[in-house]
Enzyme design. Structure first.
Site, short mmCIF file in Angstrom:
data_model
loop_
_atom_site.label_atom_id
_atom_site.label_comp_id
_atom_site.label_asym_id
_atom_site.label_seq_id
_atom_site.Cartn_x
_atom_site.Cartn_y
_atom_site.Cartn_z
N LYS A 245 0.84 -1.19 0.00
CA LYS A 245 0.00 0.00 0.00
C LYS A 245 0.89 1.25 0.00
CE LYS A 245 -3.71 -2.60 0.67
NZ LYS A 245 -4.83 -2.73 -0.26
N HIS B 281 -6.59 -13.27 -7.74
CA HIS B 281 -7.42 -12.28 -7.06
C HIS B 281 -8.82 -12.33 -7.65
CE1 HIS B 281 -8.94 -8.53 -5.41
NE2 HIS B 281 -7.97 -8.59 -4.53
N HIS C 145 -8.27 -15.49 -3.17
CA HIS C 145 -8.84 -14.73 -2.06
C HIS C 145 -10.20 -15.31 -1.70
CE1 HIS C 145 -6.05 -11.14 -2.01
NE2 HIS C 145 -5.62 -11.89 -3.02
#
Length: 479
Positions: A175, A294, A327
């Protein structure tokens, strides 16, 4: 009367519209081991009987159309049609029903999730006679499963590649997800891996933007991987997102990752598409790359309870198409996820044989006939206080992935990674000693804080952070 009309009439053709249930509702049908079975949550429009609605789903997702056509006489509908073979009411819902549909295997191209979904979750979802329609579960028969390669490597091969056993794997999403330069991005990767994480990760929307082109990112991340491996003596990885605007570009990025010698790449399988995902999965198996998946866009499809598709179906489709991680929500973090439902599809991802269990949302027994398993990834709004619950819920064969829960540490990225690793090791040791993580979790973390100032600082920062919102997509019968 024209000659053509006479010919059609002579073979029994009668133009017009007839009720779907006359052809496609067959409650006497006994399902075959080779059938693909589907459980649909059907909400008929007012005035439409549930039998007609279920039959319409079977028809419009297989051989049927809105009117009788004379070419029906040129094939065998009894062989190829979908059949609604059972309908049951949904507890607590007066207008919803579960319609069970069986599809003959010959309706689907071998090894193609794309083709399977084009039929089963295609135009029928826009059918006007239905107020809403949701695919709750699919039974994939062994005969069809065997036409797929599945995950490139699977859980055991991944553990052997990484030489990591007896605990969940630890990851971190870098991030901010967008805006970093490649060099600063690589620095964050290095600090997290050096601090004790097994993996770091590109965010799903990091592809190749003006602020950070993919090749630069790959190079700096590879440098971070090799430097952290040399310093820690552990095998490390970074999920290099190979998702691109074309399949050719995607494969080019995967090829470059292989040439750099890194262990794993990544794909956004729903936005990228199942055809692209299966192609990348085949490449990864052939070239020794692990594949992280993802699920960006999944909540558009699966979050509403009465329309769309449950994630357990998307999870099964991914296991067929191929991926080593996916995920799967966290139950305890910031993203949607009912506990029992999540545990149900986690088993469908990992186990070889899963029994029908409606208490966990599993409508059919699923036999994967030795198709490799997929590691579920818990990611989204989790921090060190969640570690006992995550370890207890997901077990060893999982990836626990902290983004802000690593990079938000008050002392920096490496101390954030240290805090996560210490918390995980403490939970695994306590569990192995027979302690109950669900009951003693907070005490276990507090005890570990005495030996780790990094963990103590993390616990202080996030001691009040919770995401206590009701689950939208609850299992039937839950309040």
């Amino acid at each position: 009367m024209s000659p053509q009309t006479e010919t059609k009439a002579s073979v029994g053709f009668k133009a017009g519209v007839k009720e779907y249930k006359l052809t496609y509702y067959t409650p006497e049908y006994e399902t075959k081991d080779t059938d693909i079975l589907a459980a649909f949550r059907v909400t008929p429009q007012p005035g439409v009987p549930p039998e007609e609605a279920g039959a319409a789903v079977a028809a419009e997702s297989s051989t049927g159309t809105w009117t009788t056509v004379w070419t029906d006489g040129l094939t065998s509908l009894d062989r190829y049609k979908g059949r609604c073979y059972h309908i049951e009411p949904v507890p607590g819902e007066e207008t919803q029903f579960i319609a069970y549909v069986a599809y003959p295997l010959d309706l689907f191209e071998e090894g193609s999730v794309t083709n399977m979904f084009t039929s089963i979750v295609g135009n029928v979802f826009g059918f006007k006679a239905l107020a809403a329609l949701r695919l709750e579960d699919l039974r994939i028969p062994p005969a069809y499963t065997k036409t797929f390669q599945g995950p490139p490597h699977g859980i055991q091969v991944e553990r052997d590649k990484l030489n990591k056993y007896g605990r969940p794997l630890l990851g971190c999403t870098i991030k901010p997800k967008l805006g970093l330069s490649a060099k600063n991005y690589g620095r964050a990767v290095y600090e997290c891996l050096r601090g004790g994480l097994d993996f770091t990760k590109d965010d799903e929307n990091v592809n190749s933007q003006p602020f950070m082109r993919w090749r630069d990112r790959f190079l700096f991340c590879a440098e971070a991987i090799y430097k952290s491996q040399a310093e820690t003596g552990e095998i490390k990885g970074h999920y290099l997102n190979a998702t691109a605007g074309t399949c050719e570009e995607m494969i080019k990025r995967a090829v470059f990752a292989r040439e750099l010698g890194v262990p794993i790449v990544m794909h956004d399988y729903l936005t990228g598409g199942f055809t692209a995902n299966t192609s990348l999965s085949h490449y990864c198996r052939d070239n020794g790359l692990l594949l992280h998946i993802h699920r960006a866009m999944h909540a558009v499809i699966d979050r509403q309870k009465n329309h769309g598709m449950h994630f357990r179906v998307l999870a099964k489709a991914l296991r067929l198409s191929g991926g080593d991680h996916i995920h799967a929500g966290t139950v305890v973090g910031k993203l949607e996820g009912d506990r029992e439902s999540t545990l149900g599809f986690v088993d469908l991802l990992r186990d070889d044989y899963v029994e029908k269990d409606r208490s966990r949302g599993i409508f059919f027994t699923q036999d994967w006939v030795s198709l490799p398993g997929v590691l579920p990834v818990a990611s989204g709004g989790i921090h060190v206080w969640h570690m006992p619950a995550l370890t207890e819920i997901f077990g060893d064969d999982s990836v626990l992935q902290f983004g802000g829960g690593t990079l938000g540490h008050p002392w920096g990225n490496a101390p954030g990674a240290v805090a996560n690793r210490v918390a995980l090791e403490a939970c695994v040791q306590a569990r192995n000693e027979g302690r109950d993580l669900a009951v003693e979790g907070n005490e276990i973390i507090r005890e570990a804080c005495k030996w780790s100032p990094e963990l103590a600082a993390a616990c202080e920062v996030w001691k009040e952070i919770t995401f206590n919102f009701p689950t939208i997509d609850k299992l039937d019968g839950q309040e």
